[in-house]
Design a protein around this motif. Structure first.
Motif, short mmCIF file in Angstrom:
data_model
loop_
_atom_site.label_atom_id
_atom_site.label_comp_id
_atom_site.label_asym_id
_atom_site.label_seq_id
_atom_site.Cartn_x
_atom_site.Cartn_y
_atom_site.Cartn_z
N ASN A 103 36.19 31.45 36.81
CA ASN A 103 36.09 31.09 38.23
C ASN A 103 36.03 32.32 39.13
O ASN A 103 36.68 32.37 40.18
N LEU A 104 35.23 33.30 38.73
CA LEU A 104 35.04 34.48 39.57
C LEU A 104 33.87 34.25 40.53
O LEU A 104 32.97 33.45 40.26
N MET A 105 33.89 34.96 41.65
CA MET A 105 32.80 34.88 42.61
C MET A 105 31.72 35.86 42.18
O MET A 105 31.96 37.07 42.16
N PRO A 106 30.53 35.36 41.83
CA PRO A 106 29.50 36.25 41.25
C PRO A 106 29.00 37.34 42.19
O PRO A 106 28.54 38.39 41.72
N ALA A 107 29.09 37.11 43.51
CA ALA A 107 28.58 38.11 44.46
C ALA A 107 29.60 39.20 44.77
O ALA A 107 29.27 40.18 45.45
N LEU A 108 30.84 39.04 44.29
CA LEU A 108 31.90 40.00 44.59
C LEU A 108 32.16 40.90 43.40
O LEU A 108 32.05 40.48 42.24
N ASN A 109 32.55 42.14 43.67
CA ASN A 109 32.90 43.06 42.58
C ASN A 109 34.34 42.83 42.13
O ASN A 109 35.03 41.93 42.66
N VAL A 110 34.79 43.62 41.18
CA VAL A 110 36.12 43.42 40.61
C VAL A 110 37.21 43.51 41.69
O VAL A 110 38.07 42.62 41.80
N TRP A 111 37.18 44.56 42.49
CA TRP A 111 38.21 44.71 43.52
C TRP A 111 38.20 43.53 44.49
O TRP A 111 39.26 43.00 44.84
N GLN A 112 37.03 43.10 44.90
CA GLN A 112 36.93 42.01 45.85
C GLN A 112 37.40 40.69 45.25
O GLN A 112 38.04 39.89 45.93
N ASN A 113 37.10 40.45 43.97
CA ASN A 113 37.58 39.24 43.32
C ASN A 113 39.10 39.24 43.19
O ASN A 113 39.75 38.21 43.41
N VAL A 114 39.66 40.39 42.85
CA VAL A 114 41.11 40.47 42.67
C VAL A 114 41.84 40.26 43.98
O VAL A 114 42.90 39.62 44.03
N THR A 115 41.30 40.75 45.08
CA THR A 115 41.99 40.66 46.38
C THR A 115 41.54 39.45 47.21
O THR A 115 42.04 39.26 48.32
N LEU A 116 40.66 38.62 46.67
CA LEU A 116 40.17 37.46 47.40
C LEU A 116 41.28 36.50 47.84
O LEU A 116 41.25 36.00 48.98
N PRO A 117 42.28 36.18 46.99
CA PRO A 117 43.34 35.28 47.45
C PRO A 117 44.06 35.78 48.70
O PRO A 117 44.43 34.98 49.57
N ASP A 118 44.27 37.09 48.82
CA ASP A 118 44.89 37.63 50.03
C ASP A 118 44.00 37.40 51.24
O ASP A 118 44.48 37.03 52.32
N LEU A 119 42.71 37.61 51.07
CA LEU A 119 41.77 37.40 52.17
C LEU A 119 41.77 35.95 52.63
O LEU A 119 41.84 35.66 53.83
N LEU A 120 41.74 35.03 51.68
CA LEU A 120 41.71 33.61 52.02
C LEU A 120 43.00 33.15 52.70
O LEU A 120 42.98 32.26 53.55
N ALA A 121 44.11 33.75 52.29
CA ALA A 121 45.42 33.37 52.85
C ALA A 121 45.77 34.15 54.11
O ALA A 121 46.81 33.91 54.73
N GLY A 122 44.91 35.10 54.49
CA GLY A 122 45.20 35.91 55.68
C GLY A 122 46.31 36.91 55.47
O GLY A 122 46.97 37.31 56.43
N ARG A 123 46.52 37.34 54.23
CA ARG A 123 47.57 38.31 53.93
C ARG A 123 46.98 39.71 53.81
O ARG A 123 45.82 39.89 53.43
N ARG A 124 47.80 40.70 54.09
CA ARG A 124 47.39 42.08 53.86
C ARG A 124 47.58 42.42 52.39
O ARG A 124 48.64 42.19 51.81
N THR A 125 46.56 42.97 51.77
CA THR A 125 46.63 43.31 50.34
C THR A 125 47.54 44.51 50.12
O THR A 125 47.45 45.51 50.83
N ASP A 126 48.42 44.38 49.14
CA ASP A 126 49.21 45.52 48.68
C ASP A 126 48.31 46.33 47.75
O ASP A 126 48.22 46.05 46.56
N LYS A 127 47.64 47.32 48.30
CA LYS A 127 46.63 48.05 47.54
C LYS A 127 47.22 48.78 46.35
O LYS A 127 46.59 48.87 45.28
#
Length: 253
Positions: A103-127
């Motif tokens: 269930n990965l997003m094909p247009a997103l790279n590894v970093w973007q897929n890993v941090t996508l839940p934070d983006l959707l939830a409006g959270r700041r990613t703990d880089k």
């Protein structure tokens, strides 16, 4: 339910849960009155023969499938009566999933897929934490690669990193290391073990006694019922118990 009461509840609770597919003479019972709690900060492995109800248990516990009867509570919230919008928000904010389909997003790279839940939830990613998780699953050199540029095993690592990077209250995992080499599987299981030790609840379906040995407790399902459990498991003991369960099933046929 007030905040204090909710916080005292196990993050996952099933009470007399039944799940039946079909009707009449063709009905199949996948879960047959399962009652179990998964306390905070525990790592539980669920094992059993093929068709025993393991994945159905996971799906009902995660709110992905509604039981035919009984009650499920997730992160202190009873799921009965929740509409799809509220259920989606609850899963997004409190739960992570690692299933056999990546269930990965094909247009997103590894970093973007890993941090996508934070983006959707409006959270700041703990880089720092996201970077550590990506390194632990062996993808440090693949950050800018998209799923189509990765092997199946690498895609599974992305899915695992995405789940763990969000630090959810509960992680549900269905055969999370099945496509991984032995070394990477050990790294991932060690990370899951660490997260449970720091308060996260992990429920994992597996057929692998070695993977199950990382858990605090192993539940054995047969015909939709919990028939046995093993605390502080070692791989050899898990394998022996699993063989015994399988022999019991064969003898009943």
């Amino acid at each position: 339910m007030d905040a204090v009461t909710a916080s005292a509840q196990p993050p996952v609770r099933l009470a007399a849960v039944r799940k039946t597919y079909g009707k009449g003479g063709g009905a199949v019972t996948a879960l047959d009155g399962v009652t179990v709690d998964f306390p905070a900060g525990t790592f539980t492995a669920v094992m059993g023969p093929s068709g025993s109800g393991k994945s159905t248990l996971l799906h009902c516990a995660a709110g992905l499938d509604a039981p035919t009867s009984g009650e499920v509570a997730l992160a202190g919230t009873p799921l009965t009566g929740l509409d799809e919008t509220r259920l989606t928000v609850l899963r997004r904010d409190r739960v992570a999933f690692v299933f056999q389909s990546f269930n990965l997003m094909p247009a997103l790279n590894v970093w973007q897929n890993v941090t996508l839940p934070d983006l959707l939830a409006g959270r700041r990613t703990d880089k720092r934490w996201a970077t550590e998780v990506i390194e632990r699953v062996g993808l440090r050199d693949r950050l800018r690669h998209r799923p189509a540029e990765l092997s199946g095993g690498q895609q599974q690592r992305v899915a695992i990193a995405r789940a763990l990077a969000a630090r959810p209250a509960v992680t549900f995992a269905d055969e999370p290391t099945g496509a991984l080499d032995t070394r990477t599987a050990a790294e991932v299981l060690g990370l899951m073990r660490h997260l449970a030790d720091t308060g996260q609840t992990i429920v994992m379906v597996t057929h692998d006694p070695v993977a199950a040995s990382y858990a605090d407790n192993v539940l054995f399902l047969v015909d939709g019922r919990i028939v046995d459990e093993l605390a502080r498991p070692r791989a050899a003991a898990v394998a022996e118990r699993l063989a015994r369960v399988g022999t019991t099933v064969e003898g009943a046929l």
